[in-house]
Each structure stands twice: as structure tokens, then as C-alpha cells.
Design an enzyme around this catalytic site. Structure first.
Site, short mmCIF file in Angstrom:
data_model
loop_
_atom_site.label_atom_id
_atom_site.label_comp_id
_atom_site.label_asym_id
_atom_site.label_seq_id
_atom_site.Cartn_x
_atom_site.Cartn_y
_atom_site.Cartn_z
N GLU A 146 0.83 -1.21 0.00
CA GLU A 146 0.00 0.00 0.00
C GLU A 146 0.87 1.26 0.00
O GLU A 146 1.82 1.35 0.77
CB GLU A 146 -0.89 0.01 1.24
CG GLU A 146 -1.77 1.26 1.31
CD GLU A 146 -2.54 1.36 2.62
OE1 GLU A 146 -3.47 0.57 2.81
OE2 GLU A 146 -2.19 2.25 3.42
N HIS B 88 -8.17 2.84 -3.61
CA HIS B 88 -9.09 2.98 -2.47
C HIS B 88 -10.08 4.09 -2.81
O HIS B 88 -9.75 5.01 -3.54
CB HIS B 88 -8.34 3.38 -1.20
CG HIS B 88 -7.35 2.36 -0.72
ND1 HIS B 88 -6.98 2.28 0.59
CD2 HIS B 88 -6.64 1.40 -1.36
CE1 HIS B 88 -6.09 1.32 0.74
NE2 HIS B 88 -5.85 0.78 -0.44
N ARG C 23 -16.03 3.36 3.77
CA ARG C 23 -16.86 4.49 4.20
C ARG C 23 -16.01 5.74 4.36
O ARG C 23 -16.38 6.83 3.98
CB ARG C 23 -17.53 4.17 5.54
CG ARG C 23 -18.50 5.26 5.97
CD ARG C 23 -18.84 5.16 7.43
NE ARG C 23 -17.68 5.45 8.28
CZ ARG C 23 -17.69 5.41 9.59
NH1 ARG C 23 -18.80 5.05 10.23
NH2 ARG C 23 -16.60 5.68 10.30
N ASP D 64 -13.28 7.78 7.37
CA ASP D 64 -13.42 8.17 8.79
C ASP D 64 -14.37 9.33 8.93
O ASP D 64 -14.36 10.25 8.12
CB ASP D 64 -12.05 8.53 9.37
CG ASP D 64 -11.26 7.28 9.70
OD1 ASP D 64 -11.89 6.29 10.13
OD2 ASP D 64 -10.04 7.29 9.52
N GLN E 262 -7.40 -4.33 8.82
CA GLN E 262 -6.68 -3.29 9.56
C GLN E 262 -5.45 -3.94 10.18
O GLN E 262 -5.43 -5.16 10.42
CB GLN E 262 -7.60 -2.75 10.65
CG GLN E 262 -6.98 -1.71 11.52
CD GLN E 262 -8.03 -1.05 12.39
OE1 GLN E 262 -8.64 -0.05 12.04
NE2 GLN E 262 -8.26 -1.62 13.54
N GLN F 273 4.57 7.20 15.43
CA GLN F 273 3.69 6.39 14.57
C GLN F 273 2.74 5.54 15.41
O GLN F 273 1.55 5.48 15.14
CB GLN F 273 4.61 5.51 13.70
CG GLN F 273 3.91 4.59 12.76
CD GLN F 273 4.89 3.51 12.27
OE1 GLN F 273 6.09 3.54 12.56
NE2 GLN F 273 4.37 2.56 11.53
P1 FAD Z 1 -18.09 0.48 7.29
O1 FAD Z 1 -17.93 -0.91 6.82
O2 FAD Z 1 -19.25 1.27 6.76
O3 FAD Z 1 -18.19 0.43 8.90
C1 FAD Z 1 -18.12 1.61 9.69
C2 FAD Z 1 -18.78 1.35 11.03
O4 FAD Z 1 -20.21 1.27 10.86
C3 FAD Z 1 -18.38 0.02 11.68
O5 FAD Z 1 -18.36 0.21 13.08
C4 FAD Z 1 -19.50 -0.92 11.28
O6 FAD Z 1 -19.64 -2.03 12.16
C5 FAD Z 1 -20.72 0.01 11.31
N1 FAD Z 1 -21.79 -0.36 10.37
C6 FAD Z 1 -21.65 -0.63 9.07
N2 FAD Z 1 -22.86 -0.89 8.50
C7 FAD Z 1 -23.77 -0.77 9.48
C8 FAD Z 1 -25.19 -0.87 9.54
N3 FAD Z 1 -25.92 -1.17 8.47
N4 FAD Z 1 -25.79 -0.67 10.74
C9 FAD Z 1 -25.07 -0.35 11.85
N5 FAD Z 1 -23.73 -0.22 11.84
C10 FAD Z 1 -23.09 -0.43 10.68
N6 FAD Z 1 -9.69 5.58 5.04
C11 FAD Z 1 -9.52 6.58 4.12
O7 FAD Z 1 -9.99 7.70 4.32
N7 FAD Z 1 -8.80 6.34 2.96
C12 FAD Z 1 -8.26 5.12 2.67
O8 FAD Z 1 -7.63 4.96 1.63
C13 FAD Z 1 -8.45 4.06 3.63
N8 FAD Z 1 -7.94 2.82 3.38
C14 FAD Z 1 -8.18 1.79 4.29
C15 FAD Z 1 -7.69 0.51 4.00
C16 FAD Z 1 -7.90 -0.54 4.89
C17 FAD Z 1 -7.39 -1.93 4.56
C18 FAD Z 1 -8.60 -0.30 6.12
C19 FAD Z 1 -8.80 -1.41 7.11
C20 FAD Z 1 -9.08 0.97 6.41
C21 FAD Z 1 -8.89 2.02 5.50
N9 FAD Z 1 -9.38 3.31 5.74
C22 FAD Z 1 -9.19 4.33 4.82
C23 FAD Z 1 -10.06 3.63 7.02
C24 FAD Z 1 -11.60 3.48 6.94
O9 FAD Z 1 -12.13 4.46 6.07
C25 FAD Z 1 -12.14 3.67 8.36
O10 FAD Z 1 -11.77 2.60 9.17
C26 FAD Z 1 -13.62 3.98 8.47
O11 FAD Z 1 -13.88 4.47 9.79
C27 FAD Z 1 -14.55 2.77 8.26
O12 FAD Z 1 -14.57 2.39 6.96
P2 FAD Z 1 -15.32 1.02 6.51
O13 FAD Z 1 -15.29 0.99 5.04
O14 FAD Z 1 -14.77 -0.13 7.23
O15 FAD Z 1 -16.81 1.36 7.04
#
Ligand code: FAD
Length: 288
Positions: free
Chosen positions: A17, A77, A107, A109, A175, A211
Site C-alpha cells: 500500500e 481505495h 466508508r 473516517d 486493519q 507512529q
Molecule cells: P463500514 O464498513 O461502513 O463500517 C463503519 C462502522 O459502521 C463500523 O463500526 C460498522 O460495524 C458500522 N456499520 C456498518 N454498516 C452498518 C449498519 N448497516 N448498521 C449499523 N452499523 C453499521 N480511510 C480513508 O480515508 N482512505 C483510505 O484509503 C483508507 N484505506 C483503508 C484501507 C484498509 C485496509 C482499512 C482497514 C481501512 C482504511 N481506511 C481508509 C479507514 C476506513 O475508512 C475507516 O476505518 C472507516 O472508519 C470505516 O470504513 P469502513 O469501510 O470499514 O466502514
């Protein structure tokens, strides 16, 4: 090539990445980094996404050039929180036009001031379904072995993970975590819930104290005693701390491969020497 097809291989898949330089800084630096990282022969390179300003275009630009100029598969991403459907469609159009086939749909942050931030999307599963509907991309999603920071229970997060796979995610990248046992348990729970797509461990070497503090603020992962001792031992010696961080990540990666991980995703933080060392010492180039 679709990344889901890459994971069909019998051997574990190496992916790296990178993140785009901050707005205002030249893209040259990331391409200098990619010159070296792509020499390590990863099966694909993923490019992170920040939804503000020119950052979006930078992800598209870097992901498409990784394919065209380095002849390495790429994974762009993409986040949806705060975006409208039109904005998302426009990013998808750009990715399609530039020949990028793979998207990690997230989604994003929640900003600390979340007023007005939710527009057309609430969760990653909505973005995943929309991209999968287009039929032209292979979609992946994020997984959290210790649960997402906002989840009150790990089981809620697993329900969400299943929702993301049912919506069309064909592979999952985790993660970072520092205790492999957490990953193995998570795999068992995910498989038990019929989450059958590849789940790939994401590993980040710890190279300095700042970090680790940033990581803990962002994702609240557990720090095993062995890692804590390492920080204590080398707290006054940044050079030795970085070396110990590489040792720790190398051990983690070697064990995960031995235990049958389908791939290793390294969060490179755009660092070359440390990543190269982990790949060589864990024999990833021979196996991958
Ligand atoms: P989701 O899957 O939507 O989950 C978010 C929260 O909502 C979780 O607690 C989940 O349990 C809850 N949830 C989901 N659906 C529902 C529902 N229907 N009802 C109730 N609760 C629900 N961030 C960036 O900005 N840019 C990046 O490039 C980036 N790359 C990443 C790469 C990896 C491998 C990882 C692990 C994370 C990355 N992130 C990145 C961080 C990520 O955007 C955050 O962790 C964010 O807070 C959650 O994203 P998600 O897609 O997992 O969200």
C-alpha cells in the site's frame, strides 16, 4: 486483472500500500518510491484515498500509472462518506476511463465535526453495492480483526462484514494488528458466519514512537507485551527501535505465511528499505 482472480493462486499474494503525497507536493516522490517497490514484484499495489480537493484525482492518477507504466496490477481505495452519488459516479467514471479495474470500497473516517457530513452514503456496504452493480470493477472491503473503533461489539462488526460481502465485496483486507492470534480467531469467526472470500492480513512495521501513538489514536488496536517491551528498551534509540520494528513485522509475516495466509498486505508508509528487508527476510519473493 481482477484481484479476486489473483487470490485464486495457490501461493500467498504479496500486495503493497502507498499513499499519495499531500496536496501541493509533487507526485514525483511517490513515483520514485514506486520505482523501488514495484521492483519487489508485488502482485498488486494499492493507493489510498483522501476525499478532499485534488487528492481524489491523485489516487486515480497513481493507480492508473501503476498499471500502465509499472505493469503491476493496482487497487484504488475510495471512500463515500460526505460524497454525493454524482461525485461517486464521477470518480468511478474516471477510474473506468483510466483502466483501473479494482477498488477498495470504504466508508471513510467520520471527521470529528460530523455536522452535515453524511450526504448520500452512511456505510461502505452502500458504496460496495453501487460499484458491484456497475459490473466493471472487482470490489474489495476493509475488515477489522479487533472490531471497528465505533463498534460496541465485535459481533456487530462481523454482521457488517457479512453485509459487505453480500453487497459484492470479493476480497477483504484487514486493519493492522500486532498479535497474530487475534487474526486467526477472527478468521474462524468470519468463516463460521459464511464469509468465504479471501481475508488478507494487513501488516505495518512500527518504525517510530510517534507512529504508534497515531495508530492507537486512530484505531485502538492491542499492543502485546513483547511490543511494549520493545518500545521501553529502545525508547532512547530511534535507530534500534526501527530495526526492532522490522524484526517484529518480519516475524509476524513469516508466521502468517506458515499458517496459510492467502496473502500479505504491507502498509509501506512509502518506505522502501524497511519493506524490502521484510520481504527478503520473510522469503516473500520466493513464495509469492
Ligand atoms: P463500514 O464498513 O461502513 O463500517 C463503519 C462502522 O459502521 C463500523 O463500526 C460498522 O460495524 C458500522 N456499520 C456498518 N454498516 C452498518 C449498519 N448497516 N448498521 C449499523 N452499523 C453499521 N480511510 C480513508 O480515508 N482512505 C483510505 O484509503 C483508507 N484505506 C483503508 C484501507 C484498509 C485496509 C482499512 C482497514 C481501512 C482504511 N481506511 C481508509 C479507514 C476506513 O475508512 C475507516 O476505518 C472507516 O472508519 C470505516 O470504513 P469502513 O469501510 O470499514 O466502514
Amino acid at each position: 486483472m481482477r484481484i479476486a482472480d489473483i487470490y485464486e493462486k495457490d501461493e500467498p499474494v504479496l500486495s503493497l500500500e502507498v499513499f499519495p503525497p499531500k496536496p501541493g507536493y509533487s507526485l514525483k516522490t511517490v513515483f520514485r518510491t514506486l520505482d523501488h517497490l514495484c521492483d519487489l514484484n508485488p502482485s498488486f499495489v494499492s493507493v489510498t484515498y483522501a476525499s478532499q480537493g485534488e487528492s481524489t484525482n491523485r489516487t486515480v492518477e497513481i493507480a492508473s500509472r501503476v498499471r500502465d507504466e509499472y505493469e503491476c496490477e493496482s487497487l484504488a481505495h475510495m471512500t463515500c462518506i460526505g460524497h454525493t452519488r454524482q461525485e461517486v459516479a464521477s470518480v468511478l467514471d474516471s477510474l473506468e476511463a483510466r483502466g483501473v479495474e479494482n477498488i477498495l470500497a470504504l466508508r471513510g473516517d467520520m471527521p470529528s465535526d460530523s455536522s452535515g457530513i453524511v450526504r448520500d452514503y452512511h456505510f461502505a456496504s452502500e458504496l460496495i453495492a453501487e460499484i458491484a452493480d456497475r459490473g466493471s470493477f472487482c470490489v474489495g472491503a476493509a475488515a477489522y480483526p479487533e472490531g471497528h473503533i465505533e463498534s460496541k461489539r465485535i459481533s456487530h462488526d462481523l454482521d457488517n462484514l457479512k453485509r459487505k460481502v453480500d453487497a459484492g465485496a470479493e476480497f477483504l483486507i484487514t486493519q493492522l494488528f500486532f498479535d497474530n492470534r487475534i487474526f486467526y480467531d477472527f478468521m474462524e469467526r468470519a468463516r463460521y458466519r459464511n464469509i468465504d472470500v479471501p481475508i488478507v492480513p494487513g501488516i505495518m512495521p512500527i518504525l517510530n514512537y510517534k507512529q504508534i501513538k497515531r495508530i492507537l489514536m486512530m484505531c485502538e488496536v492491542s499492543i502485546p507485551a513483547k511490543l511494549l517491551n520493545m518500545f521501553d528498551k529502545y525508547s532512547n534509540d530511534p535507530g534500534d527501535l526501527a530495526k526492532a520494528g522490522v524484526d517484529y513485522a518480519t516475524e509476524q509475516v513469516s508466521e502468517l505465511v506458515e499458517e496459510g495466509a492467502q496473502g500479505i498486505h504491507l502498509y509501506t508508509m512509502n518506505r522502501v528499505p524497511q519493506i524490502r528487508e521484510i520481504i527478503f527476510r520473510a522469503d516473500l519473493r520466493e513464495q509469492m
